[in-house]
Design a protein around this motif. Sequence first.
Motif, PDB file in Angstrom:
ATOM      1  N   LEU A 178       0.841  -1.183   0.000  1.00  0.00           N
ATOM      2  CA  LEU A 178       0.000   0.000   0.000  1.00  0.00           C
ATOM      3  C   LEU A 178       0.881   1.239   0.000  1.00  0.00           C
ATOM      4  O   LEU A 178       1.764   1.384   0.864  1.00  0.00           O
ATOM      5  CB  LEU A 178      -0.897  -0.004   1.234  1.00  0.00           C
ATOM      6  CG  LEU A 178      -2.121   0.916   1.213  1.00  0.00           C
ATOM      7  CD1 LEU A 178      -3.134   0.416   0.179  1.00  0.00           C
ATOM      8  CD2 LEU A 178      -2.772   0.944   2.596  1.00  0.00           C
ATOM      9  N   PRO A 179       0.700   2.159  -0.928  1.00  0.00           N
ATOM     10  CA  PRO A 179       1.529   3.371  -0.947  1.00  0.00           C
ATOM     11  C   PRO A 179       1.246   4.269   0.251  1.00  0.00           C
ATOM     12  O   PRO A 179       0.265   4.082   0.981  1.00  0.00           O
ATOM     13  CB  PRO A 179       1.126   4.043  -2.266  1.00  0.00           C
ATOM     14  CG  PRO A 179      -0.220   3.496  -2.598  1.00  0.00           C
ATOM     15  CD  PRO A 179      -0.253   2.120  -2.043  1.00  0.00           C
ATOM     16  N   ALA A 180       2.123   5.228   0.439  1.00  0.00           N
ATOM     17  CA  ALA A 180       1.976   6.131   1.580  1.00  0.00           C
ATOM     18  C   ALA A 180       0.642   6.865   1.535  1.00  0.00           C
ATOM     19  O   ALA A 180      -0.011   7.068   2.560  1.00  0.00           O
ATOM     20  CB  ALA A 180       3.142   7.117   1.619  1.00  0.00           C
ATOM     21  N   ASP A 181       0.219   7.274   0.348  1.00  0.00           N
ATOM     22  CA  ASP A 181      -1.078   7.924   0.180  1.00  0.00           C
ATOM     23  C   ASP A 181      -1.882   7.128  -0.846  1.00  0.00           C
ATOM     24  O   ASP A 181      -1.743   7.348  -2.056  1.00  0.00           O
ATOM     25  CB  ASP A 181      -0.916   9.367  -0.288  1.00  0.00           C
ATOM     26  CG  ASP A 181      -2.251  10.105  -0.367  1.00  0.00           C
ATOM     27  OD1 ASP A 181      -3.273   9.523   0.079  1.00  0.00           O
ATOM     28  OD2 ASP A 181      -2.269  11.241  -0.877  1.00  0.00           O
ATOM     29  N   PRO A 182      -2.719   6.187  -0.382  1.00  0.00           N
ATOM     30  CA  PRO A 182      -3.433   5.321  -1.325  1.00  0.00           C
ATOM     31  C   PRO A 182      -4.759   5.889  -1.812  1.00  0.00           C
ATOM     32  O   PRO A 182      -5.558   5.159  -2.393  1.00  0.00           O
ATOM     33  CB  PRO A 182      -3.674   4.062  -0.482  1.00  0.00           C
ATOM     34  CG  PRO A 182      -3.817   4.576   0.910  1.00  0.00           C
ATOM     35  CD  PRO A 182      -2.929   5.793   1.012  1.00  0.00           C
ATOM     36  N   ARG A 183      -4.992   7.178  -1.595  1.00  0.00           N
ATOM     37  CA  ARG A 183      -6.284   7.755  -1.935  1.00  0.00           C
ATOM     38  C   ARG A 183      -6.617   7.578  -3.412  1.00  0.00           C
ATOM     39  O   ARG A 183      -7.710   7.138  -3.779  1.00  0.00           O
ATOM     40  CB  ARG A 183      -6.290   9.241  -1.563  1.00  0.00           C
ATOM     41  CG  ARG A 183      -7.675   9.880  -1.575  1.00  0.00           C
ATOM     42  CD  ARG A 183      -7.563  11.333  -1.115  1.00  0.00           C
ATOM     43  NE  ARG A 183      -6.889  11.415   0.163  1.00  0.00           N
ATOM     44  CZ  ARG A 183      -7.511  11.303   1.332  1.00  0.00           C
ATOM     45  NH1 ARG A 183      -8.815  11.086   1.363  1.00  0.00           N
ATOM     46  NH2 ARG A 183      -6.832  11.392   2.451  1.00  0.00           N
ATOM     47  N   SER A 184      -5.666   7.895  -4.279  1.00  0.00           N
ATOM     48  CA  SER A 184      -5.909   7.779  -5.716  1.00  0.00           C
ATOM     49  C   SER A 184      -6.069   6.328  -6.138  1.00  0.00           C
ATOM     50  O   SER A 184      -6.931   5.982  -6.945  1.00  0.00           O
ATOM     51  CB  SER A 184      -4.757   8.424  -6.490  1.00  0.00           C
ATOM     52  OG  SER A 184      -4.901   8.208  -7.882  1.00  0.00           O
ATOM     53  N   LEU A 185      -5.242   5.443  -5.572  1.00  0.00           N
ATOM     54  CA  LEU A 185      -5.290   4.030  -5.946  1.00  0.00           C
ATOM     55  C   LEU A 185      -6.642   3.410  -5.596  1.00  0.00           C
ATOM     56  O   LEU A 185      -7.217   2.665  -6.399  1.00  0.00           O
ATOM     57  CB  LEU A 185      -4.163   3.281  -5.236  1.00  0.00           C
ATOM     58  CG  LEU A 185      -4.080   1.778  -5.487  1.00  0.00           C
ATOM     59  CD1 LEU A 185      -3.721   1.501  -6.936  1.00  0.00           C
ATOM     60  CD2 LEU A 185      -3.063   1.131  -4.549  1.00  0.00           C
ATOM     61  N   LEU A 186      -7.183   3.718  -4.423  1.00  0.00           N
ATOM     62  CA  LEU A 186      -8.420   3.092  -3.975  1.00  0.00           C
ATOM     63  C   LEU A 186      -9.655   3.640  -4.685  1.00  0.00           C
ATOM     64  O   LEU A 186     -10.745   3.062  -4.547  1.00  0.00           O
ATOM     65  CB  LEU A 186      -8.582   3.273  -2.461  1.00  0.00           C
ATOM     66  CG  LEU A 186      -7.525   2.588  -1.594  1.00  0.00           C
ATOM     67  CD1 LEU A 186      -7.765   2.884  -0.121  1.00  0.00           C
ATOM     68  CD2 LEU A 186      -7.513   1.084  -1.835  1.00  0.00           C
TER      69      LEU A 186
END
Length: 721
Positions: A178-186
């Motif tokens: 999981l990347p540090a900021d997964p907002r875009s990925l999710l």
Amino acid sequence: MRRIWIPYVLVLLAVGASLGGLAVRPAAGAPQSTVDYVIVAGAAGLRWDDLDPQRTPALWQEASNGSIGWLSVRSAQRVTCPSDGWVTLGAGNYAAYPRVAGAGGCETPRPDLEQPDAIGANIVNQRNVVQDNQDRLPYGAVPGALAESVRCTVAVGPGAAIAAARPFGRVDKYQAELPADPRSLLSDCVLSFVDLGTITGSGASRAALVEQADATLAKVVAARPDRSLLLVAGVSDTDQGSRLHVAIAEGEGWDGGWLTSAGTGRDGYLQLIDLAPTILTALGKSSPGKLFAGRAASIVPGKPVSVAQAVQGDHNADRRAGAQRGVATIFFTVLAILQFVLFAVIVPVMVRARRHSGPKGPALPSARVVGAVELALIAAALAIPAALLADASPWWRAAHPAWIFGIVTGALIIAGTAAVRLVPRYKRTLWPLTAVAAFGAVVVGLDLITGAQLQLNGVAGYSAINGARYAGVGGVGLGVFVTGLLVLAGCLAQWVRKPFRPLVVVVLGGLGVVMVGSPYLGADPIGAIAVTAGVCVAAALSTGGWLTFPRFAWSALAGLVVTIGFAAVDLRRPELEQGSLGRFLSELASGSAGPALQRMAAANGETLLGSPLTVLAVLGAVMIAFCQFSPWGGLNRLFGLHPAIRAAFAGTTVATLIAGVLGGSALTVAGAAAALLVPAAVLTTLRVLLHAADRTRPEGETDGPGGPLLRKTDHDHLMPR
């Protein structure tokens, strides 16, 4: 002429009432609000006792805010390892992942991944996984069926990749961590899978893995898009012992209550195969019913506010279900051994009980011996009903649950035996048989009326860990219930005139059909069909005589009317609302019933060889054969004097064998029936033997030691009434 037709009219009314009772089904749960995104956060091995408000704040908060339940992670393997759990999640059906050769236990997921680009990934051997599930396993699972039902999926971690891979192996978007900021990925796809890790071991090492999974979940919660549903699941076991795991659904419309599904029929219980249809229903998409074996989850009220109060401590269903599996094996093994010893001891008593008219005949067994044998037989017959009642006690919380359960069950057996013995009617020939039958039928019947709480995770019931049944009547309960009901009907039928005996059998039998088959009670349509067949046979024979062709034809016709009527009603329902009978008939009509028949045959074979109840069934059949066909038998005399009892025995045999074979439990139902019926039948046969040669002494004749004339004090309590 009116009197002649009255019983037949009443029988038809009873059959109609049975059909009406089976046709009624509870309304399906209201669908939850649809969402734009679904995120599945899975942690192999995660259990409710891993959660703590201080150590796992994210998990605790999600459980407090959302809807929760116990998750059964049954797959196509006997033990669901992490890879099996993830592939079952993605298939929406019981599936399996290839095991590493020589691996002794469960391993962490290691799919053969390649990343030809910076976006997605491919599982190289996915086609082999699909082919293996299609050709080798009898469930018809298609790994990747869930991913094929949506436009795009995201996977984070190796386990998530297994669930998100399409049947040809493509994972649309993949990240190893999981990347540090997964907002875009999710928010890239409507469906995302996140592997929170594999929880193994115990003590401090296990706690560290749980805390790591909680930290990953906290990042997911912080970055989840609006209008999203978050599903947290302990997707598998991690060792050779099966357990119940965490199931949490939190989001709009999923903000409290217990999780359940039509597949379990039990508040607070969910299956791993239910997650796939739940995901598609939440996204507003239709499920591929022929590929998915599960049912979409719904919410029922009643969850306590405190998570600890709901699923931990005294309400830890995982702990109780685990204890049940071990104690059940011990209980039925000990019961089989004790009944074998009891029957071996009683054979010489039965041989001596057969009186001889000559002076050289053997002396009758003493009254004390006969009294002790009778009490032992009553106690043996009451063992399973007493075990059901013992499950009302919290025996599973003890440090040594098997001993506590044994003590409680033993106390109940003694109390029940004393109650049967101390009743003034005890001297009557049929009283012990009637009392034992009534006790078994009443115990199981009351349990069904009150929600089958005694059978769920009960020693004489079923374990939710096995994933075969979560509500209604189990195989053991069905055997006890149908036996008790039919034998009780046979005993009561002896009190009425012959034309009305079929009415007594059909009225009580019809009640049993409704209780076994109704989704509100027994929830076992196959069992209801078997009970119908048994009731019809018993009703046809209850007036005496042989099973002639007209009797067989009428009984078969009545059974077919109930069966076909129930099947027709079930087939008219939507596919996802059909019961097991309707689904099987649909598969049979479409030519796809082969896997179902294969599953049934495999289940019968496995149960036949590995269950102590098989021993009880065989042992009971041997003892009944001895009582009926040996020179010292007496059962034929009992049947001649009481034809309705013979009818009850025949109906019980038919019903229990059909229920076991068609239900995939082999001789489980028959074994439970034998454990209740055979000891009571042997006792009744013994009483008949002790009076088989009763006669008037001709003038001047003397009695031998085994002669018919006894002192008034000897065996006076055995005189039939």
